[in-house]
Scaffold this motif. Structure first.
Motif, PDB file in Angstrom:
ATOM      1  N   LEU A  81       0.811  -1.213   0.000  1.00  4.96           N
ATOM      2  CA  LEU A  81       0.000   0.000   0.000  1.00  4.96           C
ATOM      3  C   LEU A  81       0.850   1.272   0.000  1.00  4.96           C
ATOM      4  N   ASN A  82       2.083   1.161   0.453  1.00  2.11           N
ATOM      5  CA  ASN A  82       2.991   2.313   0.472  1.00  2.11           C
ATOM      6  C   ASN A  82       3.896   2.369  -0.748  1.00  2.11           C
ATOM      7  N   GLY A  84       3.274   3.031  -3.854  1.00  6.66           N
ATOM      8  CA  GLY A  84       2.959   4.006  -4.897  1.00  6.66           C
ATOM      9  C   GLY A  84       2.255   3.388  -6.085  1.00  6.66           C
ATOM     10  N   ASP A  85       2.256   2.055  -6.168  1.00  6.02           N
ATOM     11  CA  ASP A  85       1.553   1.358  -7.247  1.00  6.02           C
ATOM     12  C   ASP A  85       0.223   0.827  -6.711  1.00  6.02           C
ATOM     13  N   VAL A  86      -0.688   1.738  -6.412  1.00  6.51           N
ATOM     14  CA  VAL A  86      -1.998   1.384  -5.866  1.00  6.51           C
ATOM     15  C   VAL A  86      -3.066   1.890  -6.829  1.00  6.51           C
ATOM     16  N   LYS A  87      -3.991   1.032  -7.168  1.00  9.27           N
ATOM     17  CA  LYS A  87      -5.036   1.386  -8.130  1.00  9.27           C
ATOM     18  C   LYS A  87      -6.412   1.216  -7.507  1.00  9.27           C
ATOM     19  N   LEU A  88      -7.329   2.083  -7.910  1.00 14.93           N
ATOM     20  CA  LEU A  88      -8.741   1.961  -7.546  1.00 14.93           C
ATOM     21  C   LEU A  88      -9.507   1.621  -8.820  1.00 14.93           C
ATOM     22  N   VAL A  89      -9.986   0.405  -8.898  1.00 15.81           N
ATOM     23  CA  VAL A  89     -10.709  -0.064 -10.083  1.00 15.81           C
ATOM     24  C   VAL A  89     -12.202   0.070  -9.801  1.00 15.81           C
ATOM     25  N   ALA A 102     -15.991  -1.211  -6.045  1.00 13.00           N
ATOM     26  CA  ALA A 102     -14.630  -0.959  -6.529  1.00 13.00           C
ATOM     27  C   ALA A 102     -13.674  -1.963  -5.889  1.00 13.00           C
ATOM     28  N   ARG A 103     -12.470  -1.986  -6.406  1.00 16.11           N
ATOM     29  CA  ARG A 103     -11.409  -2.821  -5.835  1.00 16.11           C
ATOM     30  C   ARG A 103     -10.164  -1.962  -5.647  1.00 16.11           C
ATOM     31  N   LEU A 104      -9.569  -2.085  -4.482  1.00 18.43           N
ATOM     32  CA  LEU A 104      -8.294  -1.417  -4.219  1.00 18.43           C
ATOM     33  C   LEU A 104      -7.199  -2.454  -4.418  1.00 18.43           C
ATOM     34  N   VAL A 105      -6.362  -2.234  -5.414  1.00 19.89           N
ATOM     35  CA  VAL A 105      -5.348  -3.211  -5.804  1.00 19.89           C
ATOM     36  C   VAL A 105      -3.966  -2.603  -5.567  1.00 19.89           C
ATOM     37  N   ALA A 106      -3.115  -3.336  -4.870  1.00 24.56           N
ATOM     38  CA  ALA A 106      -1.753  -2.859  -4.573  1.00 24.56           C
ATOM     39  C   ALA A 106      -0.760  -3.972  -4.844  1.00 24.56           C
ATOM     40  N   VAL A 117      -8.563  -5.709  -2.428  1.00 23.59           N
ATOM     41  CA  VAL A 117      -9.621  -5.570  -1.429  1.00 23.59           C
ATOM     42  C   VAL A 117     -10.879  -5.073  -2.129  1.00 23.59           C
ATOM     43  N   SER A 118     -11.959  -5.846  -2.034  1.00 21.54           N
ATOM     44  CA  SER A 118     -13.237  -5.446  -2.632  1.00 21.54           C
ATOM     45  C   SER A 118     -13.936  -4.436  -1.734  1.00 21.54           C
ATOM     46  N   LEU A 119     -14.495  -3.387  -2.352  1.00 22.95           N
ATOM     47  CA  LEU A 119     -15.121  -2.286  -1.617  1.00 22.95           C
ATOM     48  C   LEU A 119     -16.574  -2.127  -2.043  1.00 22.95           C
ATOM     49  N   LEU A 120     -17.420  -1.733  -1.101  1.00 25.22           N
ATOM     50  CA  LEU A 120     -18.818  -1.435  -1.382  1.00 25.22           C
ATOM     51  C   LEU A 120     -19.063   0.048  -1.158  1.00 25.22           C
ATOM     52  N   ARG A 121     -19.956   0.594  -1.936  1.00 26.86           N
ATOM     53  CA  ARG A 121     -20.239   2.020  -1.862  1.00 26.86           C
ATOM     54  C   ARG A 121     -21.104   2.346  -0.656  1.00 26.86           C
ATOM     55  N   LEU A 122     -20.773   3.449  -0.011  1.00 27.20           N
ATOM     56  CA  LEU A 122     -21.568   3.957   1.109  1.00 27.20           C
ATOM     57  C   LEU A 122     -22.397   5.142   0.635  1.00 27.20           C
ATOM     58  N   VAL A 123     -23.556   5.314   1.252  1.00 25.42           N
ATOM     59  CA  VAL A 123     -24.427   6.438   0.894  1.00 25.42           C
ATOM     60  C   VAL A 123     -24.964   7.092   2.165  1.00 25.42           C
ATOM     61  N   GLY A 124     -25.415   8.301   2.030  1.00 28.32           N
ATOM     62  CA  GLY A 124     -26.051   8.989   3.137  1.00 28.32           C
ATOM     63  C   GLY A 124     -25.137   9.234   4.322  1.00 28.32           C
ATOM     64  N   THR A 125     -25.700   8.980   5.510  1.00 27.57           N
ATOM     65  CA  THR A 125     -24.970   9.243   6.759  1.00 27.57           C
ATOM     66  C   THR A 125     -23.707   8.410   6.876  1.00 27.57           C
ATOM     67  N   ALA A 126     -23.764   7.151   6.415  1.00 29.62           N
ATOM     68  CA  ALA A 126     -22.591   6.275   6.496  1.00 29.62           C
ATOM     69  C   ALA A 126     -21.432   6.850   5.693  1.00 29.62           C
ATOM     70  N   ALA A 127     -21.727   7.377   4.505  1.00 24.35           N
ATOM     71  CA  ALA A 127     -20.676   7.983   3.674  1.00 24.35           C
ATOM     72  C   ALA A 127     -20.113   9.235   4.340  1.00 24.35           C
ATOM     73  N   ASN A 128     -21.003  10.045   4.927  1.00 27.07           N
ATOM     74  CA  ASN A 128     -20.543  11.261   5.608  1.00 27.07           C
ATOM     75  C   ASN A 128     -19.657  10.930   6.811  1.00 27.07           C
TER      76      ASN A 128
END
Length: 245
Positions: A81-82, A84-89, A102-106, A117-128
Protein backbone atom coordinates in the motif's frame (compact mmCIF):
# COMPACT_ATOMS: atom_id res chain seq x y z
CA UNK A 1 -2.95 -12.64 15.73
CA UNK A 2 -4.26 -9.11 16.17
CA UNK A 3 -3.99 -5.57 14.76
CA UNK A 4 -3.26 -3.73 17.98
CA UNK A 5 -0.11 -2.00 16.65
CA UNK A 6 -1.39 -1.27 13.16
CA UNK A 7 -0.72 2.36 12.16
CA UNK A 8 -3.10 4.12 9.79
CA UNK A 9 -2.04 4.39 6.14
CA UNK A 10 -3.03 7.12 3.68
CA UNK A 11 -2.54 7.44 -0.04
CA UNK A 12 -3.88 8.48 -3.44
CA UNK A 13 -4.66 5.60 -5.81
CA UNK A 14 -4.64 5.73 -9.58
CA UNK A 15 -8.25 5.56 -10.75
CA UNK A 16 -9.38 3.18 -13.47
CA UNK A 17 -10.99 3.90 -15.83
CA UNK A 18 -8.91 7.07 -16.17
CA UNK A 19 -11.94 8.95 -17.54
CA UNK A 20 -12.82 9.69 -13.92
CA UNK A 21 -10.97 12.96 -13.31
CA UNK A 22 -11.92 13.52 -9.69
CA UNK A 23 -9.09 12.32 -7.37
CA UNK A 24 -9.65 9.79 -4.58
CA UNK A 25 -7.86 9.27 -1.27
CA UNK A 26 -7.74 6.06 0.75
CA UNK A 27 -7.22 5.23 4.41
CA UNK A 28 -6.43 1.83 5.92
CA UNK A 29 -6.68 1.56 9.71
CA UNK A 30 -7.69 -0.80 12.51
CA UNK A 31 -10.74 0.50 14.45
CA UNK A 32 -10.14 -2.38 16.89
CA UNK A 33 -7.47 -5.10 17.25
CA UNK A 34 -9.65 -7.69 15.47
CA UNK A 35 -10.71 -5.71 12.40
CA UNK A 36 -9.18 -3.83 9.47
CA UNK A 37 -11.01 -0.98 7.74
CA UNK A 38 -10.43 0.41 4.23
CA UNK A 39 -12.10 3.70 3.19
CA UNK A 40 -11.78 5.32 -0.25
CA UNK A 41 -13.49 8.62 -1.07
CA UNK A 42 -13.43 11.58 -3.43
CA UNK A 43 -14.95 13.80 -0.66
CA UNK A 44 -17.74 14.67 -3.05
CA UNK A 45 -20.21 12.00 -4.13
CA UNK A 46 -18.46 8.64 -4.05
CA UNK A 47 -17.22 6.81 -0.94
CA UNK A 48 -16.33 3.14 -0.56
CA UNK A 49 -15.56 1.01 2.48
CA UNK A 50 -14.51 -2.52 3.37
CA UNK A 51 -14.19 -4.23 6.76
CA UNK A 52 -12.02 -7.33 7.13
CA UNK A 53 -11.77 -9.55 10.18
CA UNK A 54 -8.63 -11.40 11.24
CA UNK A 55 -10.02 -14.59 9.67
CA UNK A 56 -10.77 -12.83 6.38
CA UNK A 57 -7.27 -11.35 6.31
CA UNK A 58 -5.84 -14.81 6.93
CA UNK A 59 -7.88 -16.09 3.98
CA UNK A 60 -6.51 -13.20 1.89
CA UNK A 61 -2.99 -14.32 2.79
CA UNK A 62 -3.74 -17.77 1.36
CA UNK A 63 -5.35 -16.28 -1.75
CA UNK A 64 -2.42 -13.99 -2.55
CA UNK A 65 0.13 -16.72 -1.87
CA UNK A 66 2.27 -14.70 0.54
CA UNK A 67 4.21 -17.16 2.66
CA UNK A 68 5.66 -16.72 6.09
CA UNK A 69 4.09 -15.75 9.37
CA UNK A 70 1.13 -13.47 10.10
CA UNK A 71 3.47 -10.55 10.81
CA UNK A 72 5.23 -11.19 7.46
CA UNK A 73 1.89 -10.92 5.67
CA UNK A 74 0.99 -7.67 7.44
CA UNK A 75 4.38 -6.23 6.55
CA UNK A 76 3.87 -7.19 2.90
CA UNK A 77 0.35 -5.71 3.00
CA UNK A 78 1.60 -2.37 4.37
CA UNK A 79 4.59 -2.25 2.00
CA UNK A 80 2.33 -2.85 -1.00
CA UNK A 81 0.00 0.00 0.00
CA UNK A 82 2.99 2.31 0.47
CA UNK A 83 4.66 1.33 -2.80
CA UNK A 84 2.96 4.01 -4.90
CA UNK A 85 1.55 1.36 -7.25
CA UNK A 86 -2.00 1.38 -5.87
CA UNK A 87 -5.04 1.39 -8.13
CA UNK A 88 -8.74 1.96 -7.55
CA UNK A 89 -10.71 -0.06 -10.08
CA UNK A 90 -14.28 1.23 -10.34
CA UNK A 91 -16.94 -1.37 -11.13
CA UNK A 92 -20.68 -1.52 -11.85
CA UNK A 93 -20.90 2.03 -13.11
CA UNK A 94 -24.27 3.68 -13.60
CA UNK A 95 -24.80 6.89 -15.54
CA UNK A 96 -27.08 8.26 -12.84
CA UNK A 97 -25.52 7.07 -9.59
CA UNK A 98 -21.93 6.22 -10.58
CA UNK A 99 -19.98 3.11 -9.60
CA UNK A 100 -21.56 0.78 -7.07
CA UNK A 101 -18.39 -1.06 -6.09
CA UNK A 102 -14.63 -0.96 -6.53
CA UNK A 103 -11.41 -2.82 -5.84
CA UNK A 104 -8.29 -1.42 -4.22
CA UNK A 105 -5.35 -3.21 -5.80
CA UNK A 106 -1.75 -2.86 -4.57
CA UNK A 107 1.49 -4.55 -5.60
CA UNK A 108 4.83 -4.32 -3.82
CA UNK A 109 6.78 -4.59 -7.07
CA UNK A 110 6.38 -5.99 -10.55
CA UNK A 111 6.03 -9.77 -10.50
CA UNK A 112 5.08 -9.90 -6.82
CA UNK A 113 1.64 -11.04 -5.53
CA UNK A 114 -1.18 -8.48 -5.73
CA UNK A 115 -3.20 -7.35 -2.74
CA UNK A 116 -6.85 -6.85 -3.72
CA UNK A 117 -9.62 -5.57 -1.43
CA UNK A 118 -13.24 -5.45 -2.63
CA UNK A 119 -15.12 -2.29 -1.62
CA UNK A 120 -18.82 -1.43 -1.38
CA UNK A 121 -20.24 2.02 -1.86
CA UNK A 122 -21.57 3.96 1.11
CA UNK A 123 -24.43 6.44 0.89
CA UNK A 124 -26.05 8.99 3.14
CA UNK A 125 -24.97 9.24 6.76
CA UNK A 126 -22.59 6.27 6.50
CA UNK A 127 -20.68 7.98 3.67
CA UNK A 128 -20.54 11.26 5.61
CA UNK A 129 -19.24 9.52 8.72
CA UNK A 130 -16.58 7.69 6.73
CA UNK A 131 -15.39 10.95 5.14
CA UNK A 132 -15.38 12.71 8.52
CA UNK A 133 -13.39 9.87 10.11
CA UNK A 134 -10.83 9.87 7.30
CA UNK A 135 -10.42 13.65 7.51
CA UNK A 136 -9.95 13.57 11.29
CA UNK A 137 -7.44 10.72 11.15
CA UNK A 138 -5.52 12.44 8.37
CA UNK A 139 -5.32 15.63 10.44
CA UNK A 140 -4.09 13.70 13.49
CA UNK A 141 -1.46 11.98 11.36
CA UNK A 142 -0.38 15.36 10.00
CA UNK A 143 -0.05 16.83 13.51
CA UNK A 144 1.88 13.80 14.72
CA UNK A 145 4.32 14.04 11.80
CA UNK A 146 4.64 17.78 12.38
CA UNK A 147 5.56 17.22 16.03
CA UNK A 148 8.11 14.59 15.04
CA UNK A 149 9.59 16.99 12.48
CA UNK A 150 9.85 19.79 15.05
CA UNK A 151 11.51 17.45 17.53
CA UNK A 152 13.98 16.37 14.87
CA UNK A 153 14.76 19.99 13.99
CA UNK A 154 15.25 20.88 17.67
CA UNK A 155 17.55 17.90 18.10
CA UNK A 156 19.54 18.94 15.03
CA UNK A 157 19.82 22.51 16.33
CA UNK A 158 21.09 21.24 19.68
CA UNK A 159 23.68 19.09 17.96
CA UNK A 160 24.75 22.04 15.79
CA UNK A 161 25.21 24.24 18.87
CA UNK A 162 27.15 21.50 20.66
CA UNK A 163 29.40 21.04 17.64
CA UNK A 164 30.01 24.79 17.39
CA UNK A 165 30.89 24.96 21.09
CA UNK A 166 33.28 22.01 20.78
CA UNK A 167 34.97 23.60 17.74
CA UNK A 168 35.40 26.87 19.63
CA UNK A 169 36.80 25.02 22.64
CA UNK A 170 39.18 23.07 20.40
CA UNK A 171 40.40 26.29 18.77
CA UNK A 172 41.03 27.87 22.20
CA UNK A 173 42.98 24.82 23.37
CA UNK A 174 45.03 24.85 20.18
CA UNK A 175 45.98 28.48 20.77
CA UNK A 176 47.04 27.65 24.34
CA UNK A 177 49.11 24.72 23.09
CA UNK A 178 50.80 26.84 20.43
CA UNK A 179 51.63 29.50 23.03
CA UNK A 180 53.07 26.88 25.41
CA UNK A 181 55.24 25.34 22.69
CA UNK A 182 56.54 28.76 21.67
CA UNK A 183 57.34 29.63 25.29
CA UNK A 184 59.25 26.35 25.79
CA UNK A 185 61.27 26.87 22.61
CA UNK A 186 62.12 30.41 23.70
CA UNK A 187 63.26 29.20 27.14
CA UNK A 188 65.50 26.55 25.57
CA UNK A 189 67.00 29.13 23.20
CA UNK A 190 67.64 31.60 26.04
CA UNK A 191 69.29 28.88 28.17
CA UNK A 192 71.61 27.77 25.38
CA UNK A 193 72.52 31.38 24.64
CA UNK A 194 73.28 32.03 28.31
CA UNK A 195 75.50 28.89 28.59
CA UNK A 196 77.67 29.80 25.56
CA UNK A 197 78.04 33.44 26.54
CA UNK A 198 77.71 34.56 22.95
CA UNK A 199 74.31 35.51 21.70
CA UNK A 200 73.29 33.40 18.79
CA UNK A 201 76.63 31.61 18.44
CA UNK A 202 75.03 28.18 18.27
CA UNK A 203 72.60 29.29 15.68
CA UNK A 204 74.99 31.12 13.30
CA UNK A 205 75.05 29.42 9.90
CA UNK A 206 78.63 30.71 9.20
CA UNK A 207 80.10 29.49 12.45
CA UNK A 208 82.81 27.36 10.83
CA UNK A 209 83.96 30.22 8.59
CA UNK A 210 84.66 32.53 11.51
CA UNK A 211 86.43 30.09 13.88
CA UNK A 212 90.21 30.70 14.28
CA UNK A 213 92.64 27.93 13.47
CA UNK A 214 93.12 25.68 16.47
CA UNK A 215 96.44 24.03 15.44
CA UNK A 216 98.69 26.50 13.54
CA UNK A 217 101.84 25.01 11.96
CA UNK A 218 105.00 25.41 14.19
CA UNK A 219 107.51 28.13 13.33
CA UNK A 220 110.72 26.99 11.68
CA UNK A 221 113.89 27.46 13.75
CA UNK A 222 116.50 29.85 12.18
CA UNK A 223 119.56 28.32 10.66
CA UNK A 224 122.60 28.24 12.94
CA UNK A 225 125.46 30.57 11.89
CA UNK A 226 128.90 29.03 12.00
CA UNK A 227 131.63 31.29 13.48
CA UNK A 228 133.99 32.83 10.96
CA UNK A 229 137.12 31.15 12.36
CA UNK A 230 135.57 27.77 11.81
CA UNK A 231 134.57 28.31 8.20
CA UNK A 232 136.58 26.35 5.68
CA UNK A 233 138.68 28.22 3.17
CA UNK A 234 138.93 25.25 0.89
CA UNK A 235 136.52 25.61 -1.98
CA UNK A 236 134.47 22.63 -2.94
CA UNK A 237 135.06 20.73 0.30
CA UNK A 238 132.19 19.79 2.66
CA UNK A 239 133.22 20.34 6.23
CA UNK A 240 131.49 18.96 9.33
CA UNK A 241 131.31 20.64 12.65
CA UNK A 242 132.39 18.09 15.16
CA UNK A 243 131.75 20.26 18.15
CA UNK A 244 128.76 19.33 20.13
CA UNK A 245 125.98 21.88 20.30
Amino acid sequence: MDLGNFEALFGEPKVEPDSIHRPFLFQVDAPDPRQLRVVVTDFFSTTFQALRSIQQLDDMRDETGVGGSWSDFLEYFVTSLNSGDVKLVLEGQSKSTGPESARLVAQKSKGMPRISVSLLRLVGTAANEAMATLSLHMYKSYKSNQILLLQEQEGRNRLTKMLSAEQEKSGHLQKQLDGLLYSNRQKIHDKLTSDTGISGVLFSPNLNDKQPEQNPSPMKAPKRVVPAHRRSKVRGALLQDTEDD
